[in-house]
Design an enzyme around this catalytic site. Structure first.
Site, PDB file in Angstrom:
ATOM      1  N   LYS A   1      -0.823  -0.157  -4.475  1.00 36.69           N
ATOM      2  CA  LYS A   1      -1.719  -1.314  -4.426  1.00 36.69           C
ATOM      3  C   LYS A   1      -2.429  -1.484  -5.763  1.00 36.69           C
ATOM      4  O   LYS A   1      -2.781  -0.504  -6.435  1.00 36.69           O
ATOM      5  CB  LYS A   1      -2.724  -1.069  -3.297  1.00 36.69           C
ATOM      6  CG  LYS A   1      -3.604  -2.213  -2.887  1.00 36.69           C
ATOM      7  CD  LYS A   1      -4.420  -1.776  -1.657  1.00 36.69           C
ATOM      8  CE  LYS A   1      -5.434  -2.781  -1.206  1.00 36.69           C
ATOM      9  NZ  LYS A   1      -6.186  -2.285  -0.023  1.00 36.69           N
TER      10      LYS A   1
ATOM     11  N   SER B   1      -7.601  -1.884   6.535  1.00 40.08           N
ATOM     12  CA  SER B   1      -6.788  -2.424   5.434  1.00 40.08           C
ATOM     13  C   SER B   1      -5.438  -1.763   5.257  1.00 40.08           C
ATOM     14  O   SER B   1      -4.590  -2.270   4.523  1.00 40.08           O
ATOM     15  CB  SER B   1      -7.571  -2.356   4.117  1.00 40.08           C
ATOM     16  OG  SER B   1      -8.582  -3.327   4.116  1.00 40.08           O
TER      17      SER B   1
ATOM     18  N   SER C   1      -6.613  -5.351   3.590  1.00 42.17           N
ATOM     19  CA  SER C   1      -6.387  -5.893   2.268  1.00 42.17           C
ATOM     20  C   SER C   1      -5.106  -5.428   1.600  1.00 42.17           C
ATOM     21  O   SER C   1      -4.730  -5.948   0.547  1.00 42.17           O
ATOM     22  CB  SER C   1      -7.571  -5.521   1.362  1.00 42.17           C
ATOM     23  OG  SER C   1      -7.668  -4.114   1.224  1.00 42.17           O
TER      24      SER C   1
END
Length: 537
Positions: free
Chosen positions: A118, A223, A199
């Protein structure tokens, strides 16, 4: 920096993934004949490792194959837009690892395995670390995040970085998950008009589409587990402190953690084994070396036999009828594997930390983000949260076209971590999420784990009203800092849903074993077909 230079820099950075892919084109042609016969779709880490061991393929060819899938599915075709940037050094790293394998053998299960991480995880290489924000474009971290060092030491090839909900979804009260100013909107491969959740949006979408072997996400509350549930993936949110957060753009140290996002439990186990460990830069990991295990060794098809699982019934009631029915059907699988199911009405006191959780997140966001910017983004044009708020205002046409920064403004108004309001809120969180929450229900019913629907199905992306995510089972484990695993549990109108396993602190081995036994008995994961929308006929 004047506006023209800023826009030019952003344009160059946003196009870096495509530029990197193009630069590899010539090298890809050389071994195309060999690699063309190998299909990486849905391949597991063990299958890839076996193919490399047999000489069927090598790490360089794997990188090339995944780059080809990214070009075909992420940048063209359905245009998932899950990859924010490719690593221009990936082929060179893979080549070195292939040479090392010939001389010394493989380092372990991840040797030569392409991984995506990420874009809030720092890398001291040619890639950016921006949390999806234009404010961090061009800022270079002085060192890798500890977890990146762990991956490199394990022999993994960092293929690139994934898009995310900007600032890990902690900017606005009305955000649209999967969108960042730098990366744009990530799409759900099971229905392109539906949301990926966040996220860790790009990590979820890319794994569903087999754009790499494995991926790393981060979670503060949902997330990892929510996007995995919506993408038919296995997601592990570990106990806070099992995986270092040093070098990860933070929200809140009391809840933040990184973890695996994969297509199988076995792959998640291999990845978590590499990630876990004590890091002197993260005091929360002091016990990690004592508590960690080789999680690939706990995989047991019979692990559910004799286990007592608490069925958290209010989570079924909060789900839509069709989702509740889909997950309910999976209880028979657990029973058939020898588990005993005990209905529990709810996780006790779960309604008592909704407000205090947000209070803690706001206080810790201000303190932790300021500290990160100082240590990991010393050359950034923003030095503090206050600077970031001003930056967003100054670049509102690029940064705030869809939603604002209410959370940032609220966090900036908070005091430091010695403030009594913060201390009281944190104590409240830990009391009601831990001793009088998850631990209470586990002990009262002599349970090995809690199970519940992870959440609902993917909702339609809506830039006007923001997310419409509905109910989820993420907060109890998130606020407690306890482990949570989601596993694919079926499809509802072509959209995946997940089943959650939650336990007390440091019970990753037991949860992974149970999740594996369920996965192998149910085999509910299905690869996406990239429709434009859900077919309701």
């Amino acid at each position: 920096m004047n506006r023209r230079n800023f826009v030019e820099r952003v344009a160059l950075t946003a196009g870096s993934a495509l530029a990197a892919a193009s630069s590899h084109a010539g090298e890809m042609a050389g071994s195309a004949a060999t690699s063309a016969r190998f299909d990486v779709t849905e391949k597991t880490v063990a299958q890839l490792q076996a193919a490399m061991q047999a000489g069927t393929i090598n790490a360089q060819q794997l990188v090339q194959l995944y780059l080809a899938r990214i070009a075909a599915l992420d940048k063209a075709g359905p245009k998932l837009n899950s990859i924010i940037e490719l690593n221009p050094e990936a082929l060179a790293i893979a080549k070195a690892l292939d040479a090392e394998r010939k001389i010394k053998g493989a380092r372990g299960p991840l040797h030569g395995i392409p991984v995506l991480i990420k874009d809030n995880i720092a890398t001291a290489d040619a890639m950016q670390t921006t949390a999806g924000s234009l404010a961090l474009v061009g800022a270079k971290p002085p060192r890798d995040a500890f977890l990146v060092t762990q991956l490199r030491n394990a022999g993994a090839v960092i293929l690139g970085k994934t898009n995310l909900s900007e600032w890990a979804n902690m900017r606005s009260t009305r955000s649209t998950s999967g969108w960042s100013a730098r990366g744009g909107l990530t799409r759900n491969p099971y229905a392109l008009d539906r949301n990926t959740s966040g996220s860790s949006s790009g990590s979820g979408s890319s794994m569903a589409a087999s754009l790499a072997a494995i991926a790393v996400g981060t979670e503060t509350d949902g997330s990892i587990t929510s996007p995995c549930s919506l993408a038919g993936l296995v997601g592990i949110k570990p106990t806070v402190g099992l995986v270092s957060r040093a070098g990860v753009v933070p929200i809140a140290h009391s809840q933040d953690t990184a973890g695996p996002m994969t297509r199988t439990v076995a792959d998640a186990a291999a990845l978590l084994t590499a990630l876990a460990g004590t890091d002197p830069r993260d005091s929360a990991t002091a016990l990690a070396d004592q508590k960690k295990a080789d999680y690939t060794q706990v995989l047991d098809r019979n692990a559910l036999k004799g286990k007592r699982l608490g069925v958290v019934r209010n989570q079924w009631a909060a789900s839509s009828d069709i989702v509740a029915a889909a997950i309910e059907s999976q209880l028979a699988v657990l029973l058939a594997q020898g588990a005993t199911l005990i209905d529990v009405p709810e996780v006790p006191n779960a309604t008592k930390y909704g407000d205090s959780e947000m209070t803690v997140l706001l206080y810790e966001l201000k303190a932790d983000l300021n500290a990160y910017l100082t240590e990991y983004a010393p050359t950034a044009q923003v030095k503090t949260l206050a600077d970031l708020i001003a930056f967003n205002q100054d670049h509102r046409s690029q940064e705030m076209g869809y939603f604002g920064q209410e959370h940032f403004i609220n966090a900036q108004s908070k005091g430091d971590l010695n403030t009594q309001e913060y201390k009281d809120a944190l104590a409240n969180n830990h009391r009601y999420a831990r001793a009088e929450g998850i631990d209470k229900v586990l002990q009262e019913h002599k349970l090995d784990a809690l199970i519940a629907p992870t959440g609902g199905t993917a909702w339609l992306t809506d830039f006007i009203n923001g997310d419409a995510s509905g109910s989820s089972f993420t907060s109890p484990a998130a606020v407690a800092g306890y482990p949570h695993i989601t596993v694919p549990a079926g499809m509802v109108r072509g959209l995946p849903v997940g089943l959650s396993f939650v336990g007390t602190a440091w019970t990753e081995s037991a949860l992974i074993a149970m999740a594996y036994a369920y996965e192998q008995a149910s085999l509910q994961r299905k690869a996406p077909t990239y429709p434009k929308s859900v077919n309701m006929t």
